[in-house]
Scaffold this motif. Structure first.
Motif, PDB file in Angstrom:
ATOM      1  N   ILE A   5      18.379 -12.381 -22.398  1.00  0.00           N
ATOM      2  CA  ILE A   5      18.724 -11.528 -23.540  1.00  0.00           C
ATOM      3  C   ILE A   5      17.639 -10.485 -23.762  1.00  0.00           C
ATOM      4  O   ILE A   5      17.924  -9.305 -23.975  1.00  0.00           O
ATOM      5  CB  ILE A   5      18.964 -12.380 -24.796  1.00  0.00           C
ATOM      6  CG1 ILE A   5      20.210 -13.254 -24.608  1.00  0.00           C
ATOM      7  CG2 ILE A   5      19.110 -11.501 -26.035  1.00  0.00           C
ATOM      8  CD1 ILE A   5      20.399 -14.291 -25.675  1.00  0.00           C
ATOM      9  N   SER A   6      16.376 -10.911 -23.687  1.00  0.00           N
ATOM     10  CA  SER A   6      15.263  -9.969 -23.853  1.00  0.00           C
ATOM     11  C   SER A   6      15.275  -8.907 -22.763  1.00  0.00           C
ATOM     12  O   SER A   6      15.012  -7.733 -23.019  1.00  0.00           O
ATOM     13  CB  SER A   6      13.933 -10.708 -23.824  1.00  0.00           C
ATOM     14  OG  SER A   6      13.868 -11.617 -24.883  1.00  0.00           O
ATOM     15  N   SER A   7      15.607  -9.317 -21.551  1.00  0.00           N
ATOM     16  CA  SER A   7      15.678  -8.376 -20.437  1.00  0.00           C
ATOM     17  C   SER A   7      16.765  -7.334 -20.671  1.00  0.00           C
ATOM     18  O   SER A   7      16.554  -6.137 -20.456  1.00  0.00           O
ATOM     19  CB  SER A   7      15.931  -9.133 -19.138  1.00  0.00           C
ATOM     20  OG  SER A   7      16.169  -8.245 -18.083  1.00  0.00           O
ATOM     21  N   ILE A   8      17.918  -7.782 -21.127  1.00  0.00           N
ATOM     22  CA  ILE A   8      19.029  -6.857 -21.384  1.00  0.00           C
ATOM     23  C   ILE A   8      18.654  -5.888 -22.498  1.00  0.00           C
ATOM     24  O   ILE A   8      18.899  -4.686 -22.391  1.00  0.00           O
ATOM     25  CB  ILE A   8      20.311  -7.634 -21.724  1.00  0.00           C
ATOM     26  CG1 ILE A   8      20.812  -8.373 -20.482  1.00  0.00           C
ATOM     27  CG2 ILE A   8      21.394  -6.705 -22.257  1.00  0.00           C
ATOM     28  CD1 ILE A   8      21.909  -9.356 -20.759  1.00  0.00           C
ATOM     29  N   LEU A   9      18.065  -6.413 -23.569  1.00  0.00           N
ATOM     30  CA  LEU A   9      17.668  -5.535 -24.675  1.00  0.00           C
ATOM     31  C   LEU A   9      16.635  -4.509 -24.234  1.00  0.00           C
ATOM     32  O   LEU A   9      16.707  -3.340 -24.631  1.00  0.00           O
ATOM     33  CB  LEU A   9      17.136  -6.361 -25.845  1.00  0.00           C
ATOM     34  CG  LEU A   9      18.183  -7.133 -26.637  1.00  0.00           C
ATOM     35  CD1 LEU A   9      17.509  -8.017 -27.672  1.00  0.00           C
ATOM     36  CD2 LEU A   9      19.166  -6.198 -27.302  1.00  0.00           C
ATOM     37  N   SER A  10      15.685  -4.927 -23.403  1.00  0.00           N
ATOM     38  CA  SER A  10      14.684  -3.965 -22.948  1.00  0.00           C
ATOM     39  C   SER A  10      15.293  -2.904 -22.041  1.00  0.00           C
ATOM     40  O   SER A  10      14.906  -1.737 -22.092  1.00  0.00           O
ATOM     41  CB  SER A  10      13.533  -4.677 -22.240  1.00  0.00           C
ATOM     42  OG  SER A  10      13.979  -5.268 -21.045  1.00  0.00           O
ATOM     43  N   GLN A  11      16.279  -3.290 -21.226  1.00  0.00           N
ATOM     44  CA  GLN A  11      16.956  -2.310 -20.375  1.00  0.00           C
ATOM     45  C   GLN A  11      17.747  -1.312 -21.218  1.00  0.00           C
ATOM     46  O   GLN A  11      17.752  -0.113 -20.926  1.00  0.00           O
ATOM     47  CB  GLN A  11      17.877  -3.007 -19.388  1.00  0.00           C
ATOM     48  CG  GLN A  11      17.151  -3.755 -18.305  1.00  0.00           C
ATOM     49  CD  GLN A  11      18.080  -4.561 -17.425  1.00  0.00           C
ATOM     50  OE1 GLN A  11      19.282  -4.557 -17.616  1.00  0.00           O
ATOM     51  NE2 GLN A  11      17.513  -5.250 -16.450  1.00  0.00           N
ATOM     52  N   ILE A  12      18.392  -1.798 -22.261  1.00  0.00           N
ATOM     53  CA  ILE A  12      19.165  -0.911 -23.136  1.00  0.00           C
ATOM     54  C   ILE A  12      18.221   0.043 -23.863  1.00  0.00           C
ATOM     55  O   ILE A  12      18.506   1.237 -23.983  1.00  0.00           O
ATOM     56  CB  ILE A  12      20.016  -1.726 -24.128  1.00  0.00           C
ATOM     57  CG1 ILE A  12      21.135  -2.440 -23.371  1.00  0.00           C
ATOM     58  CG2 ILE A  12      20.585  -0.832 -25.227  1.00  0.00           C
ATOM     59  CD1 ILE A  12      21.896  -3.422 -24.213  1.00  0.00           C
ATOM     60  N   GLY A  36       9.578  -7.186 -30.967  1.00  0.00           N
ATOM     61  CA  GLY A  36      10.792  -7.353 -30.185  1.00  0.00           C
ATOM     62  C   GLY A  36      11.935  -7.929 -30.987  1.00  0.00           C
ATOM     63  O   GLY A  36      13.089  -7.729 -30.669  1.00  0.00           O
ATOM     64  N   ASP A  37      11.640  -8.661 -32.088  1.00  0.00           N
ATOM     65  CA  ASP A  37      12.698  -9.286 -32.870  1.00  0.00           C
ATOM     66  C   ASP A  37      13.163  -8.426 -34.032  1.00  0.00           C
ATOM     67  O   ASP A  37      14.074  -8.812 -34.752  1.00  0.00           O
ATOM     68  CB  ASP A  37      12.223 -10.642 -33.415  1.00  0.00           C
ATOM     69  CG  ASP A  37      11.950 -11.631 -32.300  1.00  0.00           C
ATOM     70  OD1 ASP A  37      11.082 -12.492 -32.493  1.00  0.00           O
ATOM     71  OD2 ASP A  37      12.604 -11.544 -31.249  1.00  0.00           O
ATOM     72  N   THR A  38      12.565  -7.259 -34.254  1.00  0.00           N
ATOM     73  CA  THR A  38      12.918  -6.440 -35.405  1.00  0.00           C
ATOM     74  C   THR A  38      14.352  -5.936 -35.374  1.00  0.00           C
ATOM     75  O   THR A  38      15.069  -6.115 -36.344  1.00  0.00           O
ATOM     76  CB  THR A  38      11.933  -5.256 -35.553  1.00  0.00           C
ATOM     77  OG1 THR A  38      10.624  -5.782 -35.672  1.00  0.00           O
ATOM     78  CG2 THR A  38      12.276  -4.404 -36.745  1.00  0.00           C
ATOM     79  N   ASN A 110      28.591  -6.298 -18.166  1.00  0.00           N
ATOM     80  CA  ASN A 110      28.649  -7.615 -17.547  1.00  0.00           C
ATOM     81  C   ASN A 110      27.489  -8.491 -18.003  1.00  0.00           C
ATOM     82  O   ASN A 110      27.664  -9.683 -18.267  1.00  0.00           O
ATOM     83  CB  ASN A 110      28.646  -7.496 -16.021  1.00  0.00           C
ATOM     84  CG  ASN A 110      29.928  -6.897 -15.491  1.00  0.00           C
ATOM     85  OD1 ASN A 110      30.939  -6.842 -16.182  1.00  0.00           O
ATOM     86  ND2 ASN A 110      29.889  -6.429 -14.254  1.00  0.00           N
ATOM     87  N   ARG A 111      26.312  -7.903 -18.103  1.00  0.00           N
ATOM     88  CA  ARG A 111      25.146  -8.683 -18.544  1.00  0.00           C
ATOM     89  C   ARG A 111      25.253  -9.070 -20.009  1.00  0.00           C
ATOM     90  O   ARG A 111      24.836 -10.157 -20.403  1.00  0.00           O
ATOM     91  CB  ARG A 111      23.859  -7.911 -18.283  1.00  0.00           C
ATOM     92  CG  ARG A 111      23.537  -7.833 -16.811  1.00  0.00           C
ATOM     93  CD  ARG A 111      22.212  -7.202 -16.568  1.00  0.00           C
ATOM     94  NE  ARG A 111      21.973  -7.070 -15.140  1.00  0.00           N
ATOM     95  CZ  ARG A 111      20.786  -6.888 -14.619  1.00  0.00           C
ATOM     96  NH1 ARG A 111      19.731  -6.804 -15.400  1.00  0.00           N
ATOM     97  NH2 ARG A 111      20.642  -6.784 -13.320  1.00  0.00           N
TER      98      ARG A 111
END
Length: 124
Positions: A5-12, A36-38, A110-111
């Motif tokens: 989830i963290s990886s997807i958020l960072s990519q977005i 990161g949680d904000t 997909n992710r």
């Protein structure tokens, strides 16, 4: 699962920064890079996020893909009609750019679906 989830958020967030460009992109990254949680906690509590919401980021990405596809289609049509400004190389590059953008959007989707399924399958 949290790493995915963290990886997807960072990519977005990275895609959003590239889409916004310039000072707006660096301000958006500075706002999301501090905690990161904000953004998720703001989305859950209903308050406005400091930079932009997840929905706005996703809408911007989809709009960018749509714009790339529309421009490629317009260039293709101009080439077919014999417009001298639309040479074959420009048409092919625009078509490839729109194809890559679409594939990236599908991969993000997909992710996100996979991350959602992982969260939903977590034991309580």
């Amino acid at each position: 699962m949290t790493d995915a989830i963290s990886s997807i958020l960072s990519q977005i967030r990275a895609y959003e920064a590239r889409a916004q460009g310039g000072l707006a992109g660096s301000a958006g990254m500075a706002g999301t890079g501090r905690a990161g949680d904000t953004p998720p906690s703001n989305a859950i509590s209903g308050t406005a996020a400091p930079s932009s919401s997840f929905q706005q980021t996703l809408n911007n990405a989809i709009d960018g893909v749509s714009k790339a596809q529309n421009e490629a289609g317009a260039l293709q049509q101009a080439f077919e009609l014999g417009d001298p400004r639309a040479d074959l190389a420009r048409v092919m590059v625009a078509m490839q750019q729109s194809q890559v953008a679409f594939k990236a959007a599908v991969e993000v989707r997909n992710r996100l679906v996979q991350a959602y399924q992982d969260v939903m399958n977590m034991p309580i």
